[in-house]
Design a protein around this motif. Structure first.
Motif: not given
Length: 70
Positions: A57-70
């Motif tokens: 998430a730190s690489v792909l979404t500026n740290g948003s784990i939520d964006r990875l999962v949902h």
């Protein structure tokens, strides 16, 4: 916490393509094993560690784990 492995894999792959990284480049930047990343993207890991998700998430979404999962 169990997550939908297929959805997670598709999200990671989509986000990785969006930022223009190969699996290998993402693995290096996120400091995760390429084999683990490939399993995640393939939908074969339904219980990744929080550290792995946070690193990706730190690489792909500026740290948003939520964006990875949902």
């Amino acid at each position: 916490m169990r997550i939908n492995a297929r959805k997670l894999g598709k999200n990671i792959k989509k986000l990785r393509y969006r930022v223009g990284l190969s699996q290998e480049a993402l693995a290096i930047k996120a400091d995760v094993r390429l084999s683990n990343l490939a399993k995640l993207e393939g939908g074969f890991n339904s219980n990744p560690t929080l550290q792995t998700l946070a690193s990706i998430a730190s690489v792909l979404t500026n740290g948003s784990i939520d964006r990875l999962v949902h």
